[in-house]
Design an enzyme around this catalytic site. Structure first.
Site, mmCIF file in Angstrom:
data_model
loop_
_atom_site.group_PDB
_atom_site.id
_atom_site.type_symbol
_atom_site.label_atom_id
_atom_site.label_comp_id
_atom_site.label_asym_id
_atom_site.label_seq_id
_atom_site.Cartn_x
_atom_site.Cartn_y
_atom_site.Cartn_z
ATOM 1 C CE LYS A 209 -35.118 -23.419 62.004
ATOM 2 N NZ LYS A 209 -35.250 -24.611 62.838
ATOM 3 C CD GLU A 215 -20.293 -23.468 56.299
ATOM 4 O OE1 GLU A 215 -21.051 -22.636 56.871
ATOM 5 O OE2 GLU A 215 -19.804 -24.447 56.877
ATOM 6 C CE LYS A 504 -23.279 -24.041 62.281
ATOM 7 N NZ LYS A 504 -24.716 -23.796 62.313
HETATM 8 O O1 F6P Z 1 -24.912 -28.125 60.349
HETATM 9 C C1 F6P Z 1 -25.637 -27.450 61.301
HETATM 10 C C2 F6P Z 1 -26.834 -26.811 60.718
HETATM 11 O O2 F6P Z 1 -27.346 -25.998 61.701
HETATM 12 C C3 F6P Z 1 -27.858 -27.828 60.212
HETATM 13 O O3 F6P Z 1 -28.654 -28.332 61.211
HETATM 14 C C4 F6P Z 1 -28.575 -27.025 59.189
HETATM 15 O O4 F6P Z 1 -29.324 -27.845 58.351
HETATM 16 C C5 F6P Z 1 -27.420 -26.337 58.513
HETATM 17 O O5 F6P Z 1 -26.536 -26.009 59.575
HETATM 18 C C6 F6P Z 1 -27.764 -25.116 57.710
HETATM 19 O O6 F6P Z 1 -28.331 -24.111 58.488
HETATM 20 P P1 F6P Z 1 -29.098 -22.900 57.826
HETATM 21 O O7 F6P Z 1 -30.239 -23.458 57.058
HETATM 22 O O8 F6P Z 1 -29.535 -22.049 58.971
HETATM 23 O O9 F6P Z 1 -28.142 -22.171 56.924
#
Ligand code: F6P
Length: 542
Positions: A209, A215, A504
């Site tokens: 998102k 990661e 994080k």
């Molecule tokens: O674990 C926290 C979080 O923000 C989740 O809510 C989300 O699904 C995940 O990290 C991955 O985030 P992104 O889609 O922004 O990489």
């Protein structure tokens, strides 16, 4: 002030006081006693599912007070605020419009003044076009090979939904395409995935998102290196796709705009599987099956939005959960799907439930004085029976159990499937009703105490005819709305995750220390400095 921002402390309601009183009486009753009364008011049908709450420790009086609690905490007003695009995610000032992702033509969903249904349809069409091209072999790799493997790189909501559904709908997948899901920053995850794939016939989807998640970006960089090492830098354009709300960041990574599929801030990560985050899934299932899954979600949405509270399955399930958690003191829920296909469903639900409702302040910032989300965990039956069920039956903690039953098997193995279902029904019975000393007829007298089972475990049973895109969509939607209703009663924001965010930031600082070989970072606490030093020394020594 929007209705979303008006927060009620549930403990100040008359219903909460009444439920407290009932917990002292009904809370002492056994399910055997309770089950002797008419339980039909706790059996429901919605969107291809039966929900049987008759093994909950809920009497008619408790049920009425739970419904009163929902009314006195304005659950339906909060639901309607979400429906009309109010910024129910107060701390991030966002709407939560995931139901718009499953809209049908003619449905109206707005974010402020903006109708979002057209935008949803446009991105769906782009996903469908990409999926069709990959599936029918028009999308070729840079050396002209057909795509046989799709690697989805993402974590949390950008991984768990697609990975869970890919397995759940194994019977509906295109056998010519294998999807692999990479989430962990542990390098073995990406390396195992890459070593199972041929770069010439692999498509990598970077699903994030924010497109900033450490990661995911680290794994994507590894995949890009792997690809370009063999096929050269221009291959990124044909072998990489991105799914994100942050289109500039995806482009900066080297993915051309036409290969980026977007979605919107009003889709929370853990509610995003119906958005472009499901692209790998759509490639595996095909757009028609994916659409069918969305129909299943929508079936349950419609039920949630229109059924009266006393017949509303997500509302009832949520209220039984609140009774267990806040009044019977039950701290955890075991999710027990009697379906190997649903092996990842407990993990999927862990994020949905605990990232949503693992909160201890209300939306107005006041600390809660009552328990919120229980701990979710689980394994498919019958495997769990030969592992942790012993504790469920005779341990010293009570664990509420969600048992999921699929009436028909995927294939033709009717007999084995009947054995599976017989076990599900047996466990529901034994967990809830137990076994008294009088019923222990076998074995020697001095073992009777060891063979008695207290029962009294609240069991929620969900049953459907077959595990299809449509029934699975409805099941996920059921849990989404259950989580929403519980968050509404507790007065918390189910759509943020500040606790996760802080970790994080701390990890970034430690990463820099590791890179510099420094352990005595004054911003770190003593034990962490000690661990960092131990790590640096051990890494040196091997
Ligand atoms: O674990 C926290 C979080 O923000 C989740 O809510 C989300 O699904 C995940 O990290 C991955 O985030 P992104 O889609 O922004 O990489």
């Amino acid at each position: 002030m929007s209705s979303a921002a008006r927060v009620i402390d549930p403990t100040t309601t008359p219903a909460w006081t009444a439920l407290r009183g009932l917990s002292a009486t009904v809370g002492q009753m056994s399910l055997r006693e309770i089950a002797g009364t008419n339980r039909d008011f706790l059996r429901f049908d919605a969107a291809e599912w039966n929900l049987d709450a008759s093994r909950q420790r809920v009497t008619r009086e408790v049920f009425d007070q739970l419904l009163a609690l929902a009314e006195q905490t304005h659950v339906l007003a909060h639901r309607d605020a979400m429906r009309t695009g109010d910024h129910v995610n107060t701390t991030e000032d966002r709407a939560a419009l995931h139901m718009a992702l499953r809209a049908e033509p003619g449905d109206i969903w707005c974010d402020g003044d903006i109708d979002v249904v057209n935008a949803v349809q446009t991105e769906f069409d782009r996903m469908a076009e990409i999926s069709d091209r990959v599936r029918d072999g028009r999308w070729l790799g840079s050396t002209g090979k057909r795509i046989s493997h799709v690697i989805n790189i993402g974590i949390g909501g950008s991984d768990l939904g697609p990975a869970m559904i890919y397995q759940a709908l194994g019977a509906f997948r295109d056998p010519r395409i294998t999807c692999v899901f990479v989430s962990n920053v542990d390098p073995v995850d990406i390396h195992d995935a890459l070593s199972a794939c041929d770069p010439e016939s692999t498509l990598v989807i970077v699903s994030s998102k924010t497109f900033t998640t450490r990661e995911t970006i680290s794994n994507a960089l590894q995949a890009r290196e792997w690809l370009t090492h063999t096929l050269g830098p221009t291959s990124v354009a044909t072998h990489f796709l991105a799914v994100s709300t942050n289109i500039p960041a995806a482009q900066e990574f080297g993915i051309p705009r036409e290969s980026v599929v977007g979605f919107w801030e009003w889709v929370g990560g853990r509610y995003s599987v119906d958005s472009a985050i499901g692209l790998s899934l759509m490639i595996a299932l095909g757009p028609a099956q994916f659409r069918d899954m969305l129909r299943g979600f929508r079936d349950m949405d419609q039920h949630f939005l229109s059924a009266p509270p006393e017949r509303n399955v997500p509302v009832v399930m949520a209220l039984c959960g609140i009774w267990n958690r806040d009044f019977l003191g039950i701290e955890s829920v075991a999710v027990l799907p009697y379906s190997q296909r649903l092996a990842r469903f407990p993990a999927y639900l862990q994020q949905l439930t605990m990232e949503s409702n693992g909160k201890s302040v209300r939306r107005d910032g006041h600390p809660v004085s009552y328990p919120t989300s229980p701990i979710y965990w689980g394994e498919p039956g019958t495997n769990g029976q030969h592992s942790f069920y012993q504790l469920l039956h005779q341990g010293t903690s009570t664990v509420a159990c969600d048992i999921i039953v699929i009436a028909r098997p995927d294939g033709s193995e009717l007999l084995m499937h009947d054995i599976l279902v017989a076990n599900a029904l047996a466990q529901a019975s034994v967990l809830s009703m137990g076994r008294s000393a009088d019923e222990v007829h076998d074995g020697s007298a001095d073992l009777v105490a060891h063979r008695v089972m207290a029962g009294n475990t609240p069991v929620m049973m969900m049953m459907t005819g077959a595990l299809t895109p449509r029934s699975l969509g409805a099941l996920i939607s059921l849990y989404e709305h259950m989580v929403f209703v519980q968050g509404a009663v507790w007065g918390i924001n189910s759509f943020d995750q500040w606790g996760v965010e802080f970790g994080k930031v701390v990890a970034q600082g430690i990463e820099k220390d590791i890179a510099a070989g420094v352990w005595d970072d004054p911003t770190l606490d003593g034990p962490t400095r000690h661990s960092l030093r131990a790590f640096l020394e051990r890494r040196e020594r091997g």
